[in-house]
Structures are given as C-alpha cells and as structure tokens.
Motif scaffolding. Sequence first.
Motif, PDB file in Angstrom:
ATOM      1  N   ASN A 126     -11.159  -9.301 -10.148  1.00 20.23           N
ATOM      2  CA  ASN A 126     -12.077  -7.775  -9.662  1.00 20.23           C
ATOM      3  C   ASN A 126     -11.015  -7.058  -9.245  1.00 20.23           C
ATOM      4  OD1 ASN A 126     -14.368  -8.648 -10.685  1.00 20.23           O
ATOM      5  ND2 ASN A 126     -14.729  -9.887  -8.572  1.00 20.23           N
ATOM      6  N   PHE A 127     -10.965  -5.517  -9.352  1.00 17.67           N
ATOM      7  CA  PHE A 127     -10.172  -4.620  -8.823  1.00 17.67           C
ATOM      8  C   PHE A 127     -10.229  -4.746  -7.199  1.00 17.67           C
ATOM      9  CE2 PHE A 127     -10.156  -2.982 -13.183  1.00 17.67           C
ATOM     10  CZ  PHE A 127      -8.890  -2.673 -13.427  1.00 17.67           C
ATOM     11  N   ILE A 128      -9.175  -4.690  -6.568  1.00 17.36           N
ATOM     12  CA  ILE A 128      -9.293  -4.363  -5.180  1.00 17.36           C
ATOM     13  C   ILE A 128      -8.949  -3.263  -4.545  1.00 17.36           C
ATOM     14  CG2 ILE A 128      -8.230  -5.140  -2.867  1.00 17.36           C
ATOM     15  CD1 ILE A 128      -7.999  -8.127  -4.258  1.00 17.36           C
ATOM     16  N   ARG A 129      -7.636  -2.733  -5.440  1.00 17.48           N
ATOM     17  CA  ARG A 129      -7.129  -1.514  -5.449  1.00 17.48           C
ATOM     18  C   ARG A 129      -6.305  -1.034  -6.426  1.00 17.48           C
ATOM     19  NH1 ARG A 129      -5.820   3.193  -3.874  1.00 17.48           N
ATOM     20  NH2 ARG A 129      -4.445   3.743  -2.083  1.00 17.48           N
TER      21      ARG A 129
ATOM     22  N   VAL B 272     -11.702   5.118  -6.785  1.00 18.96           N
ATOM     23  CA  VAL B 272     -12.701   4.376  -6.152  1.00 18.96           C
ATOM     24  C   VAL B 272     -13.495   3.786  -7.371  1.00 18.96           C
ATOM     25  CG1 VAL B 272     -12.672   5.580  -4.151  1.00 18.96           C
ATOM     26  CG2 VAL B 272     -14.008   6.452  -5.926  1.00 18.96           C
TER      27      VAL B 272
ATOM     28  N   GLU C 176       0.824  -1.137   0.015  1.00 19.46           N
ATOM     29  CA  GLU C 176      -0.140   0.163   0.133  1.00 19.46           C
ATOM     30  C   GLU C 176       0.927   1.255   0.008  1.00 19.46           C
ATOM     31  OE1 GLU C 176      -3.562   1.962   0.137  1.00 19.46           O
ATOM     32  OE2 GLU C 176      -3.301   0.000  -0.219  1.00 19.46           O
TER      33      GLU C 176
ATOM     34  N   THR D 243     -12.767  -0.117  -7.529  1.00 20.95           N
ATOM     35  CA  THR D 243     -13.031  -1.091  -6.701  1.00 20.95           C
ATOM     36  C   THR D 243     -14.321  -2.135  -6.978  1.00 20.95           C
ATOM     37  OG1 THR D 243     -12.195   0.302  -5.186  1.00 20.95           O
ATOM     38  CG2 THR D 243     -13.211  -1.460  -4.130  1.00 20.95           C
ATOM     39  N   GLY D 244     -13.828  -3.176  -7.024  1.00 17.83           N
ATOM     40  CA  GLY D 244     -15.027  -4.326  -7.271  1.00 17.83           C
ATOM     41  C   GLY D 244     -15.266  -4.732  -8.631  1.00 17.83           C
ATOM     42  N   LYS D 245     -14.990  -3.779  -9.443  1.00 18.39           N
ATOM     43  CA  LYS D 245     -15.179  -3.964 -10.992  1.00 18.39           C
ATOM     44  C   LYS D 245     -14.242  -5.103 -11.494  1.00 18.39           C
ATOM     45  CE  LYS D 245     -17.392   0.650 -12.114  1.00 18.39           C
ATOM     46  NZ  LYS D 245     -17.592   1.028 -10.868  1.00 18.39           N
TER      47      LYS D 245
END
Length: 168
Positions: free
Chosen positions: A44-47, A61, A26, A64-66
């Motif tokens: 899926n994108f986490i970050r 943002v 990070e 995220t999730g896509k």
Amino acid sequence: EQETAREGACSRQKETELIRTHELVEKFSLSTDTPIAYLAREFNFIRVNDTYASSAGHPAVYFTGKNHFELYPHAENQIIFQNVVDSGQPFSVLEKPFEYPEFPERGVTYWDWSLHPVQGPDGVVDGVVLSLVDVTERKLAELMLERQNEELRHLSEAERKNRELAES
C-alpha cells in the motif's frame, strides 16, 4: 532495572534514528526528478513524490493507502516485490516494459527501476522504496534503429542478389 533502562535508551535511540532516516528520505524524495514511491510491506502506498505522481497522471495524495497491485496488476512484479520483502534484498531491472491500465493510449513504456527494502528498528522489512527512470524514448529509438538496420540488411541482400543475377 539498569538492563531495562539500557533497553529503553537503545529503543529510543533506534526510534530517533528511524525518524531522522524518514526525514532524510522525505527531503530527498521531494528534491529529485526521479519518481519515488514508499510502500508498506503489503504494497500500500505510504508516500509518493510529485515526480512519481505526475508520471502516473495523478496528484500525490491519490496514491496514499491504495495498493500498488490493485492500481497496476502485474503478477511477475508482485512476485518480485514480495521476494524483496521476504528476503530483505534489493532488486533492480533495466528496460522493463510497462503499460498503464488506465492510460492505454500511452502504449508500452520502458522503465529502469529498483526496489529497496526498508527495515524497522526490529530488523523486519516494514516497506519498500521504489525508484524509477523512464527510458521509453531511448528504448523506442533503439528499437527503431534495430528495425532500420534490419531493413538495410534486407535491402543490401536484395541488391546483392540483383547484382549477381545481372552479372550471370
């Protein structure tokens, strides 16, 4: 009971190492100009870091999730990504052409990119880290130079033929 206690301590140690690794990744991703995305094993994108987000034209943002391949469909790349997850082996490529589906006006861009598997405490690949370098300007300059060299070869050949014709 001692065996169970040892297994618990080992599990906690692995968990602590994983948290430290996550924190380090990070910090690194926030402090670099390299576009970096962390994706789950299903892609899926986490970050994503801000550099990745801005290069793609969205806030971080947004991703995220896509799913990466719903946003950027590409059968060959999907096979490559899946192979990294299945094999646990990293992959890298140079000057890979890419077109943004939602920004066709950008035309073809060129990227050096690498994909690294991220293993969980159990050794199973949990996700991948994608890092990219935009080499579009360099690649376009190289292509222009190749075109100019080809034109120069044609002109030189035409000049040679004209000279031979004039001499005969």
